[in-house]
Design an enzyme around this catalytic site. Structure first.
Site, short mmCIF file in Angstrom:
data_model
loop_
_atom_site.label_atom_id
_atom_site.label_comp_id
_atom_site.label_asym_id
_atom_site.label_seq_id
_atom_site.Cartn_x
_atom_site.Cartn_y
_atom_site.Cartn_z
CE1 TYR A 24 20.43 25.66 3.08
CE2 TYR A 24 18.58 26.63 4.28
CZ TYR A 24 19.13 25.59 3.56
OH TYR A 24 18.37 24.48 3.30
CG HIS A 28 16.75 27.80 0.44
ND1 HIS A 28 18.08 27.79 0.78
CD2 HIS A 28 16.42 26.55 0.09
CE1 HIS A 28 18.53 26.57 0.65
NE2 HIS A 28 17.55 25.78 0.22
CE1 TYR A 47 12.34 20.90 0.96
CE2 TYR A 47 12.57 19.40 -0.87
CZ TYR A 47 13.10 20.00 0.24
OH TYR A 47 14.38 19.73 0.63
CD1 TRP A 82 19.95 22.40 -3.93
CD2 TRP A 82 19.98 24.41 -4.90
NE1 TRP A 82 19.37 23.29 -3.06
CE2 TRP A 82 19.37 24.53 -3.64
CE3 TRP A 82 20.11 25.55 -5.69
CZ2 TRP A 82 18.90 25.74 -3.14
CZ3 TRP A 82 19.63 26.75 -5.20
CH2 TRP A 82 19.04 26.84 -3.93
#
Length: 123
Positions: A24, A28, A47, A82
């Site tokens: 994960y 990113h 963000y 996504w």
């Protein structure tokens, strides 16, 4: 960029399956440029996602209208793709740690400093 009176801060908590956390995190490091562009077009700013190291993630972003930003983003094909790719990573088995959990902001440094300065604090 400091947040103004119209900026809304959105915080959330998610849980990734611990055995999938490394993958994960790798995903990113280079999020799809077209997805980044769609987030920006939807008004999402500042963000960030933070990992506690055990699968629990904390996220934060700013926008002017969370519902409008979310609606604009979810209407895109790239968001659907996504989200479909990311879904396999999430652990939704624990109550209170699934999806976007609403968190209430209890302290904001910028807001309190502005108020203190307006009241004459010069430190």
């Amino acid at each position: 960029m400091s947040a103004d009176a119209q900026t809304r801060r959105v915080a959330f908590q998610l849980r990734v399956k611990p055995d999938r956390l490394d993958e994960y995190l790798d995903r990113h490091t280079a999020v799809w440029p077209e997805f980044l562009a769609e987030m920006e077009a939807a008004g999402v700013r500042n963000y960030s996602i933070f990992s506690r190291g055990d699968g629990v993630l904390f996220g934060y972003y700013e926008c002017d209208d969370p519902a409008a930003s979310q609606a604009q983003l979810t209407a895109t094909d790239v968001d659907a793709r996504w989200q479909a790719e990311m879904e396999e990573f999430f652990d939704r088995s624990q109550a209170g740690v699934e999806g976007f959990t609403d968190l209430v902001e209890v302290f904001n440094l910028d807001a309190q400093l502005s108020r203190a300065r307006a009241e004459g604090f010069t430190g």
